[in-house]
Write a protein that holds these residues in place. Structure first.
Motif, mmCIF file in Angstrom:
data_model
loop_
_atom_site.group_PDB
_atom_site.id
_atom_site.type_symbol
_atom_site.label_atom_id
_atom_site.label_comp_id
_atom_site.label_asym_id
_atom_site.label_seq_id
_atom_site.Cartn_x
_atom_site.Cartn_y
_atom_site.Cartn_z
ATOM 1 N N LEU A 155 0.817 -1.210 0.000
ATOM 2 C CA LEU A 155 0.000 0.000 0.000
ATOM 3 C C LEU A 155 0.854 1.265 0.000
ATOM 4 O O LEU A 155 0.453 2.285 -0.578
ATOM 5 N N GLU A 156 2.020 1.213 0.635
ATOM 6 C CA GLU A 156 2.918 2.375 0.603
ATOM 7 C C GLU A 156 3.210 2.772 -0.840
ATOM 8 O O GLU A 156 3.240 3.956 -1.190
ATOM 9 N N ALA A 157 3.397 1.773 -1.709
ATOM 10 C CA ALA A 157 3.739 2.034 -3.105
ATOM 11 C C ALA A 157 2.510 2.297 -3.969
ATOM 12 O O ALA A 157 2.541 3.145 -4.856
ATOM 13 N N GLU A 158 1.424 1.568 -3.718
ATOM 14 C CA GLU A 158 0.289 1.576 -4.645
ATOM 15 C C GLU A 158 -0.920 2.391 -4.177
ATOM 16 O O GLU A 158 -1.758 2.773 -4.994
ATOM 17 N N ALA A 159 -1.034 2.603 -2.864
ATOM 18 C CA ALA A 159 -2.199 3.333 -2.333
ATOM 19 C C ALA A 159 -1.809 4.017 -1.031
ATOM 20 O O ALA A 159 -2.246 3.617 0.058
ATOM 21 N N PRO A 160 -0.980 5.064 -1.113
ATOM 22 C CA PRO A 160 -0.440 5.670 0.121
ATOM 23 C C PRO A 160 -1.491 6.289 1.038
ATOM 24 O O PRO A 160 -1.200 6.562 2.201
ATOM 25 N N GLY A 161 -2.721 6.478 0.548
ATOM 26 C CA GLY A 161 -3.781 7.002 1.403
ATOM 27 C C GLY A 161 -4.420 5.943 2.286
ATOM 28 O O GLY A 161 -5.239 6.259 3.153
ATOM 29 N N LEU A 162 -4.038 4.682 2.072
ATOM 30 C CA LEU A 162 -4.573 3.587 2.889
ATOM 31 C C LEU A 162 -3.550 3.244 3.977
ATOM 32 O O LEU A 162 -2.401 2.943 3.668
ATOM 33 N N ARG A 163 -3.977 3.290 5.237
ATOM 34 C CA ARG A 163 -3.072 3.066 6.372
ATOM 35 C C ARG A 163 -3.406 1.753 7.057
ATOM 36 O O ARG A 163 -4.556 1.512 7.423
ATOM 37 N N VAL A 164 -2.396 0.921 7.250
ATOM 38 C CA VAL A 164 -2.605 -0.394 7.872
ATOM 39 C C VAL A 164 -2.656 -0.274 9.390
ATOM 40 O O VAL A 164 -1.872 0.460 10.002
ATOM 41 N N ARG A 165 -3.598 -1.026 10.006
ATOM 42 C CA ARG A 165 -3.729 -1.095 11.464
ATOM 43 C C ARG A 165 -3.787 -2.567 11.867
ATOM 44 O O ARG A 165 -4.730 -3.277 11.513
ATOM 45 N N PRO A 166 -2.803 -3.075 12.606
ATOM 46 C CA PRO A 166 -2.848 -4.472 13.051
ATOM 47 C C PRO A 166 -3.923 -4.685 14.116
ATOM 48 O O PRO A 166 -4.127 -3.831 14.983
ATOM 49 N N CYS A 167 -4.592 -5.845 14.052
ATOM 50 C CA CYS A 167 -5.660 -6.176 15.001
ATOM 51 C C CYS A 167 -5.342 -7.505 15.682
ATOM 52 O O CYS A 167 -4.905 -8.457 15.029
ATOM 53 N N GLU A 168 -5.593 -7.556 16.992
ATOM 54 C CA GLU A 168 -5.230 -8.733 17.795
ATOM 55 C C GLU A 168 -6.283 -8.995 18.865
ATOM 56 O O GLU A 168 -7.050 -8.104 19.225
ATOM 57 N N PRO A 169 -6.288 -10.222 19.415
ATOM 58 C CA PRO A 169 -7.191 -10.515 20.533
ATOM 59 C C PRO A 169 -6.584 -10.062 21.862
ATOM 60 O O PRO A 169 -5.359 -10.009 22.022
ATOM 61 N N GLU A 170 -7.451 -9.746 22.821
ATOM 62 C CA GLU A 170 -6.992 -9.386 24.165
ATOM 63 C C GLU A 170 -6.112 -10.487 24.740
ATOM 64 O O GLU A 170 -6.372 -11.674 24.550
ATOM 65 N N GLY A 171 -5.064 -10.088 25.443
ATOM 66 C CA GLY A 171 -4.144 -11.051 26.045
ATOM 67 C C GLY A 171 -3.004 -11.443 25.121
ATOM 68 O O GLY A 171 -1.995 -12.002 25.567
ATOM 69 N N PHE A 172 -3.178 -11.168 23.818
ATOM 70 C CA PHE A 172 -2.127 -11.489 22.839
ATOM 71 C C PHE A 172 -1.916 -10.294 21.907
ATOM 72 O O PHE A 172 -1.785 -10.441 20.699
ATOM 73 N N ASP A 173 -1.857 -9.112 22.519
ATOM 74 C CA ASP A 173 -1.753 -7.862 21.757
ATOM 75 C C ASP A 173 -0.315 -7.356 21.725
ATOM 76 O O ASP A 173 -0.040 -6.170 21.892
ATOM 77 N N ASP A 174 0.626 -8.294 21.479
ATOM 78 C CA ASP A 174 2.045 -7.934 21.497
ATOM 79 C C ASP A 174 2.390 -6.880 20.451
ATOM 80 O O ASP A 174 3.226 -6.007 20.694
#
Length: 325
Positions: A194-213
């Protein structure tokens, strides 16, 4: 190190092999989230998860002589199946080291794809790395790591190339892209694409509680580990900590992480089935859960999220369908 050139090269090698998954939507989900929700269902990928992309990318990048000796991988199930299928397609041996407490369906499927499965006692502290090193040395196998491997990250990045093109076709150029995150291979790969092809789209990682390293690592600016190595229902994305290769990419390109409860993951599974007609496993549903149930933590008129896998056994799926919305 993985980069956009490697991702584009992986996309060429995956042509005619990996499925191009769609970008789905439902007005019912939009109403819950309060914005347009676009869902990338990688549960429809070969072997039921995005992991086939990375497995096929890594095997196809090996020279023929190295590949012929066979490959080895460790995985709780989805990477296992992705590597096993890719190895079968190339006609080479695959040894997969899996935790004995992995879902039975994932172990059975990996064997059914022709791989030799070696089980280890994760809860008892047995080291998969030590087992892997021994087998690698004895048999001359090549290790295909689940996320800390440049060609695996590049393969997962092909999902990001598709998201960029599909979002653009729907007129979405600015949005958060929520990814189900374990070690960070999918998250880092999509972020690079996305940095190269769609810089307006920002990635956000998602995790379950207790494993949000990953969320905690991004907040602290350094890699921090989970307090427990396993547990919970989101087995597909439970890893000790972000990868050494993936974390710097996520640190540079990703927004803050999002965390959801197991109950919310189950509710997202039910909604994915009812509204999109797709089957998600708990770990594969955390990004959709964040899109639906964390609206105040997301900006913009649209949100894009991955359903990273659908390898769920019948009992767990029933549990999700029985949950009250």
């Amino acid at each position: 190190m993985s980069d956009i050139t490697m991702i584009r090269a992986a996309a060429e090698r995956l042509k005619g092999h990996a499925r191009r998954t769609p970008l789905l939507s439902s007005p019912f989900l939009d109403d819950i989230a309060g914005r347009k929700v676009l869902v990338k269902p990688e549960c429809l990928q070969h072997t039921g998860s995005f992991k086939y992309r990375g497995g096929r990318s890594a095997l196809s990048a090996l020279d023929e002589a190295t590949r012929a000796r066979g490959v080895i991988a460790f995985s709780s199930g989805n990477h296992a199946q992705g590597v096993a299928l890719a190895a079968r397609e190339f006609g080479v041996p695959a040894v997969i080291i899996m935790p004995a407490d992995a879902p039975r369906m994932k172990i059975d499927n990996t064997r059914a794809l022709g791989a030799e499965v070696v089980l280890y006692d994760r809860a008892g502290g047995e080291s998969r790395e030590a087992i892997g090193e021994k087998l690698t040395n004895e048999r001359g196998l090549t290790l295909i790591k689940p996320y800390d491997e440049p060609q695996v990250i590049a393969g997962q990045g092909t999902c990001g190339l598709e998201i960029a093109e599909q979002a653009r076709a729907q007129g979405v150029t600015r949005a958060d892209v929520l990814t189900c995150c374990g070690g960070g291979g999918l998250t880092a790969g999509i972020a690079l694409a996305l940095e190269a092809e769609a810089p307006g789209l920002r990635v956000r990682p998602c995790e379950p509680e207790g494993f949000d390293d990953t969320a905690r690592s991004l907040a602290e600016g350094r890699i921090v580990a989970n307090t427990q190595p396993s547990g919970g229902i989101c087995d597909a994305i439970v890893t000790p900590q972000p990868g050494q290769l993936t974390f710097p990419i996520m640190q540079r390109l990703c927004g803050p992480g999002l965390t959801v409860s197991e109950d919310e993951a189950l509710r997202a599974m039910k909604l994915a089935f009812e509204r999109l007609k797709v089957v998600a496993e708990p770990g594969g549903a955390v990004a959709l859960a964040a899109a639906l149930f964390r609206p105040d933590e997301i900006a913009g008129d649209a949100v894009i999220c991955t359903i990273s896998g659908g390898n769920v056994d019948a009992a767990m799926f029933r549990r999700a369908l029985d949950i009250s919305l």
